[in-house]
Motif scaffolding. Sequence first.
Motif, short mmCIF file in Angstrom:
data_model
loop_
_atom_site.label_atom_id
_atom_site.label_comp_id
_atom_site.label_asym_id
_atom_site.label_seq_id
_atom_site.Cartn_x
_atom_site.Cartn_y
_atom_site.Cartn_z
N VAL A 55 0.84 -1.56 -0.41
CA VAL A 55 -0.18 -0.06 -0.08
C VAL A 55 0.62 0.98 0.11
CG1 VAL A 55 -1.45 1.43 1.29
CG2 VAL A 55 -2.08 -1.40 1.67
N GLY A 56 0.31 1.90 -0.91
CA GLY A 56 1.02 3.45 -0.87
C GLY A 56 2.73 3.12 -1.60
N MET A 57 2.95 2.07 -2.01
CA MET A 57 4.54 1.66 -3.59
C MET A 57 3.41 2.85 -4.68
SD MET A 57 5.33 -1.73 -2.74
CE MET A 57 7.24 -1.72 -1.31
N SER A 58 4.65 3.07 -5.08
CA SER A 58 4.64 3.76 -6.42
C SER A 58 4.54 2.34 -7.21
CB SER A 58 5.40 4.90 -6.86
OG SER A 58 7.34 4.00 -6.96
N GLY A 59 4.48 2.27 -8.84
CA GLY A 59 4.08 1.88 -9.87
C GLY A 59 6.21 0.80 -9.72
N GLU A 60 6.96 2.13 -9.82
CA GLU A 60 8.65 1.52 -10.03
C GLU A 60 8.80 0.46 -8.37
OE1 GLU A 60 11.00 5.10 -10.73
OE2 GLU A 60 10.05 5.09 -12.71
N GLU A 61 8.46 0.76 -7.75
CA GLU A 61 8.70 0.05 -6.28
C GLU A 61 7.80 -0.73 -6.31
OE1 GLU A 61 9.56 4.02 -3.06
OE2 GLU A 61 6.64 3.81 -3.51
N ARG A 62 6.52 -0.54 -7.03
CA ARG A 62 6.08 -2.59 -6.74
C ARG A 62 6.68 -3.38 -7.62
NH1 ARG A 62 0.85 -3.26 -8.54
NH2 ARG A 62 0.61 -5.43 -7.62
N GLU A 63 7.38 -2.80 -8.73
CA GLU A 63 7.90 -3.44 -9.95
C GLU A 63 9.60 -3.81 -9.30
OE1 GLU A 63 9.73 -2.91 -14.16
OE2 GLU A 63 8.55 -1.75 -13.51
N ALA A 64 10.16 -3.26 -8.77
CA ALA A 64 11.07 -3.99 -8.25
C ALA A 64 11.02 -4.71 -7.23
CB ALA A 64 12.27 -2.60 -7.49
N LEU A 65 10.13 -4.44 -6.29
CA LEU A 65 9.54 -5.54 -5.11
C LEU A 65 9.22 -6.69 -5.70
CD1 LEU A 65 9.14 -6.17 -2.39
CD2 LEU A 65 6.93 -5.27 -2.75
N PHE A 66 8.51 -6.96 -7.04
CA PHE A 66 8.32 -8.07 -7.80
C PHE A 66 9.53 -8.76 -8.04
CE2 PHE A 66 7.13 -10.13 -11.55
CZ PHE A 66 6.48 -11.02 -11.44
N ARG A 67 10.08 -7.76 -9.21
CA ARG A 67 11.73 -8.88 -9.54
C ARG A 67 12.63 -9.07 -8.29
NH1 ARG A 67 11.92 -3.81 -12.84
NH2 ARG A 67 13.53 -3.33 -10.72
N ALA A 68 12.81 -8.34 -7.43
CA ALA A 68 13.21 -8.92 -6.52
C ALA A 68 12.15 -10.52 -5.25
CB ALA A 68 13.16 -8.17 -4.93
N TRP A 69 11.16 -10.31 -5.60
CA TRP A 69 10.47 -11.54 -5.34
C TRP A 69 10.80 -12.37 -6.15
CZ3 TRP A 69 8.77 -14.38 -1.73
CH2 TRP A 69 7.70 -15.21 -1.38
N SER A 70 10.85 -12.66 -7.20
CA SER A 70 10.89 -13.38 -8.11
C SER A 70 11.97 -14.39 -7.86
CB SER A 70 10.83 -12.88 -8.88
OG SER A 70 9.04 -12.06 -9.79
N TYR A 71 13.68 -13.44 -8.15
CA TYR A 71 14.83 -14.09 -7.59
C TYR A 71 14.58 -14.61 -6.54
CZ TYR A 71 19.93 -13.84 -7.91
OH TYR A 71 20.52 -13.89 -7.73
N TYR A 72 14.45 -14.22 -5.22
CA TYR A 72 14.35 -14.75 -4.03
C TYR A 72 13.90 -15.92 -4.09
CZ TYR A 72 12.72 -15.74 0.55
OH TYR A 72 12.99 -16.22 2.39
N TYR A 73 11.83 -15.82 -5.02
CA TYR A 73 11.06 -17.25 -4.31
C TYR A 73 12.18 -18.78 -5.37
CZ TYR A 73 6.86 -19.50 -6.07
OH TYR A 73 5.99 -21.16 -5.67
N ALA A 74 12.10 -18.26 -7.01
CA ALA A 74 12.74 -18.99 -7.30
C ALA A 74 14.39 -19.93 -7.27
CB ALA A 74 13.88 -17.77 -8.95
N LEU A 75 15.05 -18.80 -6.45
CA LEU A 75 16.32 -19.82 -5.90
C LEU A 75 15.64 -20.43 -4.28
CD1 LEU A 75 18.17 -16.77 -6.52
CD2 LEU A 75 18.35 -19.05 -7.69
N ALA A 76 14.77 -19.69 -3.81
CA ALA A 76 14.59 -20.73 -3.06
C ALA A 76 13.50 -22.21 -2.81
CB ALA A 76 13.63 -19.23 -1.73
N HIS A 77 13.08 -22.14 -4.10
CA HIS A 77 11.65 -22.79 -4.48
C HIS A 77 12.56 -24.09 -6.02
CE1 HIS A 77 9.12 -20.21 -1.87
NE2 HIS A 77 8.69 -21.05 -1.38
N GLY A 78 13.12 -23.18 -6.66
CA GLY A 78 13.77 -24.25 -7.47
C GLY A 78 12.73 -24.51 -8.53
N HIS A 79 11.82 -22.78 -8.85
CA HIS A 79 10.80 -22.77 -10.11
C HIS A 79 10.35 -21.55 -10.56
CE1 HIS A 79 7.32 -23.49 -7.97
NE2 HIS A 79 8.12 -24.11 -7.13
N GLU A 80 10.83 -21.11 -11.11
CA GLU A 80 9.98 -19.36 -10.93
C GLU A 80 8.93 -19.55 -10.39
OE1 GLU A 80 9.79 -17.65 -15.67
OE2 GLU A 80 9.36 -19.85 -16.17
N TYR A 81 8.93 -17.61 -10.20
CA TYR A 81 7.85 -17.16 -9.98
C TYR A 81 6.53 -16.88 -10.75
CZ TYR A 81 3.92 -14.46 -7.35
OH TYR A 81 2.66 -14.63 -6.67
N ASP A 82 4.86 -17.92 -10.62
CA ASP A 82 4.55 -17.79 -12.32
C ASP A 82 2.81 -16.86 -11.57
OD1 ASP A 82 2.93 -19.45 -10.31
OD2 ASP A 82 2.71 -20.89 -11.40
#
Length: 150
Positions: A55-82
């Motif tokens: 809540v309150g994040m700009s579009g760029e901040e949400r995109e940066a969070l999504f990229r970081a989350w996708s990287y984190y998720y893929a390496l923690a779970h062994g497959h890409e985040y869908d």
Amino acid sequence: VLPSGEPGGTTTSLITYEHYGRIVHLLVVLKTLAEVKEKMQEFVTLWKVADGTTVGMSGEEREALFRAWSYYYALAHGHEYDGLLTGRFERDLPKCEDLPKSKDAIQVCQSVLQLLKTRYLLFLGRGESIHLDCAMVRQQLLELNAGKSE
């Protein structure tokens, strides 16, 4: 070797360097476990700074969070985040109290650990035909970018 729709551009998401020689080959240098955990820590930091809410994040901040989350998720779970298909990745984000307290506490999945044991991957052409060797390298790059390569 690397076709592109625009001059000076590339279609690969990997950092690539070109060298000239007699046999076309592809050398992939993987990150170390420490480098991977450092990159995963970026998501933990971003999510804790945001107090566990988008809540309150700009579009760029949400995109940066999504990229970081996708990287984190893929390496923690062994497959890409869908979750991109749903457009609501926020519902899958962990609670701040469930995140690792330090970089050393970050868990990387077993398949990624196995991959990181071999720091270098070398794909050699046969040296019989420059065209076939270039095609092999293109195919390997496509597989690496798609996440289908061992």
